[in-house]
Scaffold this active site. Structure first.
Site, PDB file in Angstrom:
ATOM      1  N   LYS A 155      -1.158   8.252  -6.598  1.00  0.00           N
ATOM      2  CA  LYS A 155      -2.580   8.204  -6.942  1.00  0.00           C
ATOM      3  C   LYS A 155      -3.208   9.441  -6.302  1.00  0.00           C
ATOM      4  CE  LYS A 155      -7.109   7.176  -6.413  1.00  0.00           C
ATOM      5  NZ  LYS A 155      -7.886   8.418  -6.451  1.00  0.00           N
ATOM      6  N   GLU A 229      -3.104   9.536   7.491  1.00  0.00           N
ATOM      7  CA  GLU A 229      -3.543  10.819   8.051  1.00  0.00           C
ATOM      8  C   GLU A 229      -4.988  11.000   7.619  1.00  0.00           C
ATOM      9  OE1 GLU A 229      -5.071  14.040   8.204  1.00  0.00           O
ATOM     10  OE2 GLU A 229      -3.593  14.919   6.842  1.00  0.00           O
ATOM     11  N   CYS A 263      -7.531  19.578   7.105  1.00  0.00           N
ATOM     12  CA  CYS A 263      -7.633  18.555   8.153  1.00  0.00           C
ATOM     13  C   CYS A 263      -7.350  19.132   9.525  1.00  0.00           C
ATOM     14  CB  CYS A 263      -6.662  17.408   7.871  1.00  0.00           C
ATOM     15  SG  CYS A 263      -6.972  16.537   6.329  1.00  0.00           S
TER      16      CYS A 263
END
Length: 470
Positions: A155, A229, A263
């Site tokens: 997804k 994460e 990130c």
């Protein structure tokens, strides 16, 4: 949210995609589950050969794939090319080392017989992935699970459907078994339904805290293993003995790579007081020299952000930070181009009572703090709800390592980029999530580490000194 590619540079709607139907989801669940059972009888080496073919196809199609990613989410074309190459490296790594890493581990024991830990697949895995690295995020989950024998349902983010479809096509062209990796354009309700299905045994997510909490809740309710994460607000500590020029030359790159939408980008620069003013001056010069423009153009050095939504969110964060007392040292001016550009910005005087002190700013904005000791630097770095990565810069690498060991985070790099390589574990602590991807640790994320004890002949006693039956 509908799946569609909107070019962040031209604002053009390139293509839209329909959500998966119930029939497509059921067919996918059935196909992947049957493949899992089939793989249990096959050799790992067969999948390793195919994984090498996937790496070869990625390299052969690097330019085409890079352009798809850049149109999807706007990053510089050369950065997209680098991402494709990294995916190939990851595929080759797990193809080369997977079988060895998955070999049984013998255990010395007082039990009767030989004991060992076998590493076995557990079943279909759902991967919920973000847009900022549209291929790499897939490969981080796909490669290790493919070698293990766990089929994967993907997804992907709603704004990078072109990249998701292109990755799936490469896997199919490499000759992987049907169901090895299936891309489905899912809505959030469908994600929950898939996690709850008994044929799915785990879920890996990279994304926001809110998204992680939602998916982890469903996984927990259904006793499904998960890895998360969830982003970071990484510290970049410049110690008092550092070379400022070298520190800045690293700092601006790690903050503005992928337009700051990483990130593990350093977002909080914690600088010793004797270097603070010079650090700011030189960082401003680097930010001011960037050239915004077409991300396909090799002369462009500042790409647009991935979407208007992301740009508007970042602007709101900057506005709120300023309203609460932060000062703009540089930037925060409109860039006169049609794309979703955000001028690189430096904020100072962001105090602990500022609402932005604990928020991750996912874009080209740097917060710079002044500290008066190593202890204060460590305390400020650890005063965060997140703990993904970090960098420490020092002339003395051992001094830097000593500070790095005190940082509450999943990864710390001393005097170098926070890099991602297949042999290095990736993941964080605190609000940055749990679990690891890549390396031997990532390979074991969704593995049944099963104890097998084999006695040469029946033994019903208690000679080992332990309980024979519990």
């Amino acid at each position: 949210m509908a799946y569609k590619t909107v070019n962040p540079y031209t604002n053009e709607v390139v293509k839209t995609y329909d959500f998966a139907t119930k029939e497509q989801i059921e067919q996918t669940l059935s196909t992947t589950h049957n493949l899992y059972k089939k793989w249990r009888k096959e050799k790992i080496s067969d999948r390793a050969t195919t994984l090498h073919k996937i790496a070869d196809l990625l390299r052969a199609n690097k330019q085409k794939l890079a352009k798809i990613a850049t149109v999807d989410m706007g990053k510089l074309l050369r950065e997209s090319e680098g991402e494709v190459e990294l995916c190939a490296l990851i595929a080759d790594y797990f193809a080369e080392h997977g079988e060895e890493l998955l070999s049984s581990t013998p255990i010395t024991t007082r039990a009767t017989g030989a004991a060992e830990i076998e590493k076995q697949a557990i079943g279909t895995i759902l991967a919920v992935e973000p847009w900022n690295f549209p291929y790499y995020q897939i490969m981080r989950v796909f490669a290790p699970n493919y070698i293990v024998g766990n089929p994967m349902i993907l997804k992907h983010a709603s704004n990078t459907p072109g990249s998701a479809a292109a990755f799936e096509k490469i896997v199919i062209e490499a000759g992987a078994s049907k169901g090895s990796m299936v891309n489905l354009f899912l809505n959030y309700d469908q994600v929950s339904e898939i996690i709850a299905d008994s044929r799915v045994q785990g879920v890996a997510l990279t994304g926001s805290k809110r998204g992680g909490q939602s998916v982890a809740k469903v996984a927990g309710e259904n006793l499904k293993k998960s890895s998360m994460e969830l982003g970071g607000s990484d510290a970049f500590i410049v110690l008092s003995d550092a070379d400022v020029k070298q520190a800045v030359d690293l700092a601006w790159r790690v903050r503005l790579y992928n337009a700051g939408q990483v990130c593990t980008s350093s977002k909080r620069f914690i600088v010793a007081d004797n270097l603070y003013d010079e650090f700011l001056k030189q960082l401003k010069e680097k930010f001011a020299n960037l050239k915004p423009g077409d991300p396909m153009n090799p002369n462009t050095t500042l790409a647009p952000m991935n979407s208007q939504r992301a740009k508007d969110k970042l602007q709101d964060q900057v506005n709120r930070a300023i309203a609460a007392g932060a000062k703009v040292y540089y930037g925060n001016q409109k860039i006169d181009l049609s794309g979703q550009f955000f001028e690189p910005t430096i904020l100072v005087d962001v105090n602990k009572d500022n609402p932005l002190f604990y928020e991750e700013m996912f874009g080209p904005v740097a917060q710079v703090f002044k500290v008066h000791s190593d202890e204060e630097a460590v305390g400020l770095a650890n005063d965060s709800q997140l703990g993904l990565g970090g960098i420490v810069f020092s002339k003395d690498s051992q001094h830097g390592k000593k500070i790095a060991q005190q940082i509450e985070t999943g990864m710390v790099f001393v005097n170098t980029f926070l890099s991602s390589l297949p042999e290095l574990p990736f993941g964080g602590v605190k609000g940055s999530g749990y679990g690891r991807e890549l390396s031997s640790l990532g390979l074991m994320a969704f593995v049944n580490e099963k104890l097998v004890v084999t006695a040469q002949k029946p033994d019903y006693g208690n000679a080992a000194g332990g309980l024979a039956i519990i």
